[in-house]
Each structure stands twice: as structure tokens, then as C-alpha cells.
Design an enzyme around this catalytic site. Structure first.
Site, mmCIF file in Angstrom:
data_model
loop_
_atom_site.group_PDB
_atom_site.id
_atom_site.type_symbol
_atom_site.label_atom_id
_atom_site.label_comp_id
_atom_site.label_asym_id
_atom_site.label_seq_id
_atom_site.Cartn_x
_atom_site.Cartn_y
_atom_site.Cartn_z
ATOM 1 N N ARG A 673 41.202 33.170 29.891
ATOM 2 C CA ARG A 673 41.977 33.469 30.753
ATOM 3 C C ARG A 673 40.926 32.935 32.181
ATOM 4 O O ARG A 673 40.392 33.410 32.679
ATOM 5 C CB ARG A 673 42.211 35.194 31.246
ATOM 6 C CG ARG A 673 42.735 35.608 30.000
ATOM 7 C CD ARG A 673 43.311 37.033 30.402
ATOM 8 N NE ARG A 673 42.211 38.141 30.805
ATOM 9 C CZ ARG A 673 42.673 39.433 31.009
ATOM 10 N NH1 ARG A 673 43.789 39.794 31.163
ATOM 11 N NH2 ARG A 673 41.419 40.064 31.122
ATOM 12 N N ASN A 724 34.885 35.891 17.662
ATOM 13 C CA ASN A 724 35.398 36.847 18.773
ATOM 14 C C ASN A 724 35.295 38.341 18.414
ATOM 15 O O ASN A 724 35.810 38.670 17.525
ATOM 16 C CB ASN A 724 37.169 36.594 18.717
ATOM 17 C CG ASN A 724 37.798 37.124 19.721
ATOM 18 O OD1 ASN A 724 37.314 38.011 20.650
ATOM 19 N ND2 ASN A 724 38.936 37.398 19.436
ATOM 20 N N ASP A 746 36.893 40.782 32.888
ATOM 21 C CA ASP A 746 37.180 39.525 33.729
ATOM 22 C C ASP A 746 38.320 39.800 34.815
ATOM 23 O O ASP A 746 38.526 39.043 35.563
ATOM 24 C CB ASP A 746 37.573 38.320 33.021
ATOM 25 C CG ASP A 746 38.659 38.552 31.905
ATOM 26 O OD1 ASP A 746 39.210 39.757 31.816
ATOM 27 O OD2 ASP A 746 38.888 37.630 31.236
ATOM 28 N N ASP A 834 33.604 50.230 24.137
ATOM 29 C CA ASP A 834 33.158 51.032 25.376
ATOM 30 C C ASP A 834 33.032 52.781 24.895
ATOM 31 O O ASP A 834 32.057 53.381 25.212
ATOM 32 C CB ASP A 834 34.163 51.028 26.456
ATOM 33 C CG ASP A 834 35.642 51.478 25.912
ATOM 34 O OD1 ASP A 834 35.819 51.507 24.737
ATOM 35 O OD2 ASP A 834 36.537 51.449 26.911
#
Length: 920
Positions: A673, A724, A746, A834
Site C-alpha cells: 500500500r 509475509n 501504515d 496484537d
């Protein structure tokens, strides 16, 4: 006539030929022409002027044609009226311009005076600055002189390699008296040596063929990956030989084994600096080293007699049950509920007693009146059966095995049944009784260590009857935090004592026991690392720095001027901090590398609240055996409290804390992105205290070659990853030089003042996650499982790491210490990293995260859709939470209603006010 004229032009010849006549006539003609022109040009204008003025002198003004006229008369002429208006306008403008010119000249004169005054001020300031520089230079020179006088230069000593044939030093009176000071050669282990360890290859010696194949294979696999093992025996500090577990049919005779040990190439007559490891995989392992002279060599095994054990020199190790397999966390029972079916349980059979079965047993009253009995086991049996028969609590005690008991040493309680059957009973037991051997000369036995191993594995709190026992690694582990060690004479008080322990204490002991098992007992790596760590710490050599993840940089072009987002820069007169003009600076390194083991060994070891707390110097009292410590890596914890803050303006401008100069690193994860990434990077332009930005490029496809990266005033490191994975967000990259990490997505959209406020709060709570978006977990009663909830709430238990500060310490723990099963699930779902970090930190600290500001989301408007918008996102997070609970054995997340908001953080205070900011 024409003929005559022609003749004249042809030389004046004809009819007599008189050339002078022709020249005379020509001169007369030119003179006449010149006179005529003079009259016309001079006298005619004079005559005309006279005539015209005479006419204008007439009395009738109306007949004047050429005389001067007034302005009004002239303006009456229709075709010149416009010209008159233009003339009047230009005249007015000229007057105004003249006035302005005079005014500007006046201002220029004043400014020139000011310039002259400023030049004088600058000259005076330069003189003052020069004087200050001289004073600073003199002060620095004086300071250096004082430091040189009080702190002489200290450099690492030159490492002296020992001779191949070490000089012998006096032997102790007996091997039983061996201690480090008289049986260990410190000259082979200088502080700067790095603790090199040489491991013999057992296959090169005859006794190697008698070793248990599984133990030998597991030991060799562990040795290959250990950071301390060296192949150069000449520089080694410690020499290790694996001598057990031996297989019964092919076990060599004691004399043969002793001869083989003494013939080792680096034994050097007495075996100093050698370690003989005898690992046991079964409870019936024999103590075959008892009748062997080991000289000055240290011994690490699970069975010792008091005549054989040398405290502070030999090491009691745990059994190696999972030799070639990792423990399955899903098969380990949860740590809750705290109380289980049985209050305590015990199964065992005593094959041989100190007294014969025909000898009369003294009564309890006789024991009170006279000497202590030789064996308390009979009293223990009677008391435990009485508790079982009373039915006050569910207990299970069996003193006779249903099947053939395992082989054991004399006076030792043999194990009953198979391992799986014993584990099923312990899963139902709150406490597990461990009765030490009746022979007080038997310090520890393999059977006792096996019972201890199984109890800790399934969460049954060990109750050891016999205070004389030496539990594994007892000189560095505080066993009273995970087990109850009770003297045998107190057997009648055991029931009362067990019932008096609160649920909170039970859970704390069970959690600590799980930690000890996972850290020291569970795998061959843990056992070997623990043994090395104990020796290394005894001789006070610092651990090797932890391995950092090497960052493979992706070349990129930069130079694009970063724009300024009005939302980011609109801070008014608020001073968020300095935009660094100096080169980025790293967090300070440790200065106590060679003193922490001596000062903090007993305070820091073994008091960590969780199983993954492995590093030896942190504020949560870390423990062994991990050799991956942050010495010299710049990532150690330091307590940060109040600092030079002052009041009002001073507080606003100062960062605060005991380390006034500190920066943080932004770690930004991205995946194809580019436009979103560039916008996010530009928003960091001008951010104070920013050290660098590490962009984790998570895509196999490299960025576009023509992509121009913004220049934000600090380095931007674009790191290429092997695959990834969301776990890449928390890799401890070697390019991260600061303790503080701001993990940010991002597409996160945070203002500079919010980031700075979060950084200030983190500096006051460095052991916690400090971030912006809060989430919480909830118990689903119908489905009896945990749920992930992102609804707005006044209560939270997690802070998303898409916009959060945390210490680099946790990056090491997440990547190298946390169970691999958790990271595998994150890769499987491409989700939950997370949540995994929140589980880890809450598990270690037993504290909830800290949420700052009221922001509940941080996504930028108009950004492309993220992974979290997928329909399966929340279902996967529900599964992650429940899986993580199984791995940890309990729910480590803690609820909190505490939120840190800034009351006056953006309030413009007068500079002369003395009011401080307050965080609530």
C-alpha cells in the site's frame, strides 16, 4: 540656348570658348539660392509671429484665434475633455506617491538605525557567546581532570590464554571438601572470555555406547545450538562430558568408567573445570557415580548421597522426561479452577525400610518424650490414612501399588503405575505429596525429582515432606514460592496447613510452578541451559548478549520534500519537544555487566510471575536459565520516574524522567500500500524525539523502483522480511537502537501531540503497553468460552499494537521465548498478533495495559480497506483468545478502567504561571 548650355557643360568651348565666364555665372547662381533660403527660414517666421500677435491684441476677445486661453476655455473643447480628466488623476496619484515616498524614506531611516543597533547587539552577543564557550571549555576540562583523578581509565584486560598443561594447585583434604575456591581454576575463565564450553563427543569413548540413545541424541541436538559451546578445547573454560543415563545390560563397571573418565584428553590429572552430566529419564536411574572418584570435576545428576554431594559445587538436575519432544501445551490442564477434586493425593510403595518389619514401632507419645525416630514414614502413613477416613476433604492416599511398583533405592517411595495414569490423578489434585526417602543420607533421588516434575507439569502444588532434601537447582531457585517444604514431624499439621492457604496464594504458587517447569524442566534445551547458567553465574561471568534480528535493507530513493499535514502541525504555541537536528542517538547501554550477577543473583532469580520471564535483569525480577540477556544491547529496563520538569513552561518543554535524553523508534508494518504508506510517513515529519522509522515490508514484491520516499528529517529503514507474517511486527531488529518502540499501522492517523503524550506516559510505565485503541475480553456464558469485544466501553483489558508504545524487551520475548504455538496460530489466521503481545505482557507483569486519550479508533479517513474489515476477523480473534488461554493455562488479561488523559497538555499556560500539568 540648349546648344550653348551643352557647350558650357562640355568644357566651355564654342563661339570663342571662354571658360571663366561659365565659372562666374555658376557661383552667382549658388549665392542667390543660399540667400533666398536664408530669408525664407529666418524672416518669414518672424513676420508671421508679429502678424499673429498683432491680430490677437484686438479688443474683441472673441476674435482671438491664436492667443493663450484659460484652462476652462480649453476644456470646453469636446475632444480634449477626457485628456483633462486623465491629467487631473495623474496629478493626484503623483502627489500621493510623493507622500508615500517621503514616508518610506522615513521608515528606511528608522530601520537603518535599528539595523545598526542589531549589529551592535549581535557583536555583543558574539562576545558573550565566545566568553561562554571559553567558560564551558574550561569547565569541561576541569571536569575531565576531576574524573581522571577519581575514576582512572578502565579498559578490558588482555585475555591470557591458559597453557595446555595447567599448573597444578594444592588438592583439598578430600574430594568431599571441593568448592569453587579450591577445585575450580578461575584462570581459564576470565571475565571477558564469554564463557566458552567444550563438550566431549561421547561416541569417541567406550562408555558412549552404553548411554541411553534418546538422551544422547537430545543432548547432542542441544549442544549444537548453544551459544557457549566451542570446538576449541584450548580456550575452554568448562569441559562437559555426558556420562548417563546408562543402560543396565551394557553398563561398564565402576572401575572401567573411572579409568575412562581419567583418560579424557583434558582431564589433567584431577578433572578440574570438568562437569560430568548424568541425566535420568526414568525414576529407577541408579547412582553409578557414587563409587567413582570424580576428582575435582563437578557432577550434575538427580540422585545424591550426602557423602557425595558437595553444596555450591555439584548440581541437582531435573529428570529429562521429554528427551526428544516438546511438551504439548494443549494437554496441560488449565490453572483454574484453583481447587480440584482432591485436596491432596499420594500413590507409592516403600520397598525397604530403615527398620525391619518385625521391629516394634514406637508410639507418638514416646517420640515426644524421647529421641527422634529413625524413620517417620510409619507416622506419616497413619496420619494420612486418618485424614482420608475423616472425609473432611476428598483426599486420595495409596501406600500399596496395584501393579508392580517401579524400582527404587532403599527407603525410597517407589512410583506406582504408568506415567499417564499418574498424571491423570495429579490433574485432579490441588496438592501432590512427595515423601522424601527415609534414609537421611540420601539427599535427593531420581524418584523424588520425577514426582516433582510430574506435579509441576500438571499444576499440582508439590508438598515435600522432609526439609533435608536438596531439590533441583536449589541454590538458585526459591522453592518456597512454588512448593511447600514441611518437616516430617509436622505431618499431623499438614491437613490444617493445606486448608489454610487462600485461593490467591494457591494460584500464585501454581503459576510459579508452571513457570519453573517450563523454564528449567520441560526440555533438554532448558536443562542444559540451566546447568550452564548456574556455573556461569557462580563464577560471575556475564551472559552473552541476546541475538538480534538482522535487518536486510531494501534500497530506496529518498529526497521528496515531506509536506505538512495541517492536522498534524496545528499545535499553536504548544512546544511538543525539539525536532532533532543532531544525529539520532541510541538508548544508553548497561554499565553493570560485570557486577549484576554478584549484586542481584539472589534478589532477581526465581521471583518472576510467569513462565516466559527468562532474562536476568529486569524490573520484574527475571530468572535463569536464559543466556540471552540484554547486556551491552541497549535494551535493558531502568526505572523512570519524575525528573527535571519545573513548572509551567519548563514542564511543557521538558521530557521528564530520570533519563532526560531519550528517543523512540517507529516500527511500521505495511503490505503493498505504497500511497497509504507514503502519506503515513509524511505525517511523521517534524515529530520530536523520533530516532528513526523502520518500515517492515511484509510483501514478497519489492516497492516500485520509481517510488520516491519522503524526507522526514530522520532515517527511514525499509526492511525486507523472509515471509509475509504479522509476527514480523515484533521482531527485535538490530536497527532499533532505542528502548521505546512505537508500533504503528501504515493507515494509523495520530496527531503529533497524541504521540508525544503517549511517549511521556510510557516513560513513567516502561514495563507496560501504552497505546490508544482499547479492547476487552468477555466470558460467553452460553458457549462457555472467551470472546473478543471491540465495542466502546469504560473498561478494557487490551491495547491494540497498531498504535502503541512498548519496550524492545518484549520484542525478544515475543520472538524467541513465547511458545511457538502462539506464533504459528498468528501465521495461520494472519491475525491476533496484537492479542498475543497483550497476553504476553499481562502474563509477565500481572498488570493491564494503559490507554491514553479517549480515542477508540485510529484509522485514517479514505484509506483502503484493512484486514480487520473482513467478516471472519472477529471469529478468528475469538478462537485466538481461547487458544492462548489454553497455552498459558489461565486468562492472563486483566481488566482496568484506568485511562490517562491530559488535562492541561494542550492548554496554553502563561509563561509566568507555576501550575503543573496533571495526568488523570
Amino acid at each position: 540656348l540648349m546648344t550653348g548650355y551643352t557647350m558650357l557643360r562640355n568644357g566651355g568651348v564654342g563661339n570663342g570658348g571662354q571658360p571663366w565666364v561659365l565659372r562666374w555665372s555658376s557661383r552667382i547662381r549658388l549665392t542667390w539660392l543660399s540667400f533666398t533660403l536664408f530669408v525664407i527660414l529666418v524672416f518669414f517666421p518672424l513676420i508671421a509671429h508679429y502678424y499673429l500677435t498683432t491680430i490677437d491684441d484686438a479688443d474683441d476677445a472673441g476674435k482671438r484665434i491664436f492667443g493663450p486661453r484659460t484652462g476652462n476655455e480649453l476644456c470646453e473643447v469636446k475632444h480634449v475633455q477626457d485628456l483633462c480628466r486623465i491629467r487631473e488623476s495623474v496629478s493626484e496619484e503623483l502627489l500621493q506617491l510623493e507622500a508615500k515616498r517621503q514616508e518610506l524614506n522615513s521608515e528606511i531611516a528608522k530601520l537603518n538605525l535599528k539595523i545598526e543597533a542589531c549589529k551592535k547587539s549581535i557583536e555583543n552577543a558574539k562576545q558573550d557567546l565566545l566568553q561562554l564557550k571559553n567558560v564551558i571549555s574550561q569547565t569541561e576540562h576541569s571536569y575531565k581532570e576531576l574524573m581522571a583523578q577519581n575514576q582512572p581509565k578502565l579498559s578490558l584486560p588482555i585475555r591470557l590464554l591458559p597453557d595446555k598443561d595447567d599448573a597444578t594447585f594444592p588438592l583439598p583434604k578430600s574430594n568431599r571438601n571441593c568448592r569453587l575456591h579450591n577445585c575450580f581454576d578461575y584462570s581459564r575463565c576470565p571475565l571477558t572470555s564469554g564463557f566458552p564450553v567444550y563438550v566431549y563427543n561421547s561416541d569417541d569413548y567406550p562408555f558412549g555406547s552404553s548411554l541411553d540413545p534418546l538422551i544422547k541424541q537430545a543432548f547432542e541436538a542441544t549442544v549444537r545450538t548453544n551459544v557457549y559451546v566451542t570446538e576449541n578445547a584450548n580456550i575452554a573454560c568448562v569441559y562437559i562430558i555426558l556420562a548417563g543415563e546408562m543402560q543396565e545390560p551394557v553398563m561398564p563397571k565402576p572401575t572401567e568408567l573411572e579409568q575412562q573418565l581419567h583418560s579424557l584428553p583434558y582431564w589433567r590429572t584431577d578433572g578440574h573445570n570438568h562437569l560430568i552430566i548424568n541425566l535420568s529419564r526414568k525414576s529407577e536411574t541408579q547412582n553409578f557415580l557414587y563409587n567413582i572418584s570424580t576428582g575435582r570435576a563437578m557432577v550434575a545428576q538427580s540422585t545424591f548421597y550426602d557423602a557425595q554431594y558437595r553444596p555450591g559445587f555439584d548440581i541437582v538436575v531435573s529428570p529429562l522426561v521429554h528427551a526428544m519432544s516438546e511438551p504439548n501445551f494443549l494437554e496441560i490442564p488449565p490453572q483454574v479452577p484453583v481447587k480440584r477434586k482432591y485436596l491432596f493425593s499420594f500413590q507409592g510403595e516403600k520397598i525397604e525400610s530403615l527398620r525391619s518389619s518385625l521391629q516394634e514401632v514406637r508410639s507418638f507419645e514416646e517420640e515426644i518424650e524421647g529421641n527422634a525416630p529413625a524413620d517417620y514414614d510409619d507416622r506419616i502413613i497413619t496420619t494420612l490414612k486418618a485424614v482420608q477416613d475423616s472425609k473432611l476433604d476428598f483426599v486420595l492416599v495409596e501406600f500399596t501399588c496395584k501393579n508392580q511398583p517401579k524400582a527404587s533405592l532403599p527407603t525410597e517411595w517407589a512410583l506406582c503405575g504408568e506415567r499417564d495414569d499418574r498424571l491423570e490423578l495429579l490433574k485432579l489434585s490441588t496438592f501432590a505429596l512427595i515423601i522424601t526417602p527415609g534414609d537421611t543420607h540420601l539427599v535427593i533421588s531420581a524418584g523424588c525429582t520425577m514426582r516433582l516434575f510430574e506435579a509441576l507439569e500438571v499444576g499440582a502444588i508439590p508438598v515435600v515432606l522432609g526439609e533435608q532434601v536438596q531439590l533441583p537447582y536449589n541454590d538458585v531457585i526459591r522453592w518456597n514460592e512454588a512448593a511447600l517444604i514441611i518437616p516430617k514431624p509436622r505431618i499431623t499439621e499438614v491437613h490444617f496447613l493445606l486448608r489454610s492457604i487462600s485461593d490467591n496464594d494457591l494460584l500464585a504458587m501454581r503459576r510459579q510452578g508452571r513457570f519453573l517447569w517450563e523454564t528449567y524442566f520441560s526440555t533438554s534445551d532448558n536443562v542444559f541451559s540451566t546447568v550452564l547458567a548456574i556455573i556461569r553465574t557462580r563464577i560471575q561471568i556475564p551472559a552473552a548478549p541476546i541475538r538480534e534480528e538482522p535487518a536486510v535493507e531494501i534500497p530506496h530513493r529518498s529526497g521528496k520534500a515531506a509536506g505538512t499535514d495541517p492536522n498534524m502541525a496545528d499545535n499553536g504555541d504548544l512546544d511538543l519537544g525539539p525536532v532533532e537536528t543532531e544525529p539520532p542517538y541510541a538508548s544508553p547501554k548497561y554499565l553493570r555487566n560485570f557486577t549484576l550477577t554478584a549484586m542481584d543473583i539472589y534478589r532477581n532469580w526465581n521471583s518472576a510471575p510467569g513462565p516466559f520471564h527468562l532474562f536476568p535483569y529486569t524490573p520484574f525480577d527475571p530468572v535463569l536459565p536464559s543466556e540471552a540477556k540484554f547486556l551491552g544491547s541497549g535494551t535493558g529496563f531502568r526505572p523512570i520516574g519524575g525528573g527535571a520538569g519545573g513548572s509551567g513552561k519548563e514542564f511543557q518543554a521538558a521530557l521528564g524522567g530520570n533519563v532526560p535524553r531519550e528517543q523512540f523508534t517507529v516500527v511500521m508494518l505495511t503490505y503493498e500500500r505504497e500511497e497509504v504508506l507514503m502519506n503515513s510517513l509524511e505525517r511523521l515529519n517534524g515529530l520530536p524525539y523520533l530516532n528513526k522509522v523502520v518500515v517492515v515490508w511484509n510483501s514478497p514484491k519489492l516497492p516500485s523502483e520509481d517510488l520516491l520516499w519522503p524526507d522526514i528529517g530522520v532515517p527511514i529503514m525499509v526492511v525486507r522480511t523472509e515471509k509475509n507474517s504479522l509476527n514480523n511486527r515484533f521482531l527485535p531488529w538490530d536497527e532499533i537502537d532505542t528502548e521505546a518502540i512505537l508500533s504503528i499501522d501504515d493507515d494509523a492517523h495520530l496527531r503529533h501531540d497524541e504521540i508525544m503524550f503517549g511517549f511521556r506516559v510510557w516513560r513513567e510505565a516502561r514495563d507496560r503497553i501504552v497505546g490508544f485503541p482499547g479492547r476487552y475480553h468477555a466470558w460467553d456464558i452460553p458457549h462457555q468460552s472467551w470472546l473478543y469485544n471491540s465495542n466502546y466501553s469504560c473498561e478494557l483489558s487490551m491495547v491494540l499494537t497498531g498504535a502503541a508504545f512498548f519496550h524492545k524487551y518484549y520484542a525478544y520475548l515475543y520472538s524467541y521465548v513465547m511458545p511457538q504455538a502462539i506464533r504459528d496460530m498468528v501465521d495461520e489466521y494472519i491475525n491476533c498478533e496484537d492479542i498475543a503481545m497483550n497476553f504476553l505482557v499481562s502474563h509477565l507483569t500481572r498488570k493491564p495495559p494503559i490507554k491514553v486519550t479517549s480515542r477508540w479508533t485510529f484509522r485514517c479517513p479514505g484509506c483502503p480497506q484493512a484486514l480487520s474489515h473482513d467478516d471472519s476477523h472477529f471469529h478468528e480473534r475469538h478462537k485466538c483468545i481461547n487458544f492462548f488461554v489454553k497455552v498459558y493455562g489461565y486468562m492472563p488479561l486483566l481488566y482496568t478502567q484506568f485511562r490517562v488523559d491530559s488535562v492541561l497538555f494542550k492548554t496554553r499556560l502563561p509563561h509566568d504561571k507555576t501550575k503543573c500539568f496533571k495526568f488523570i
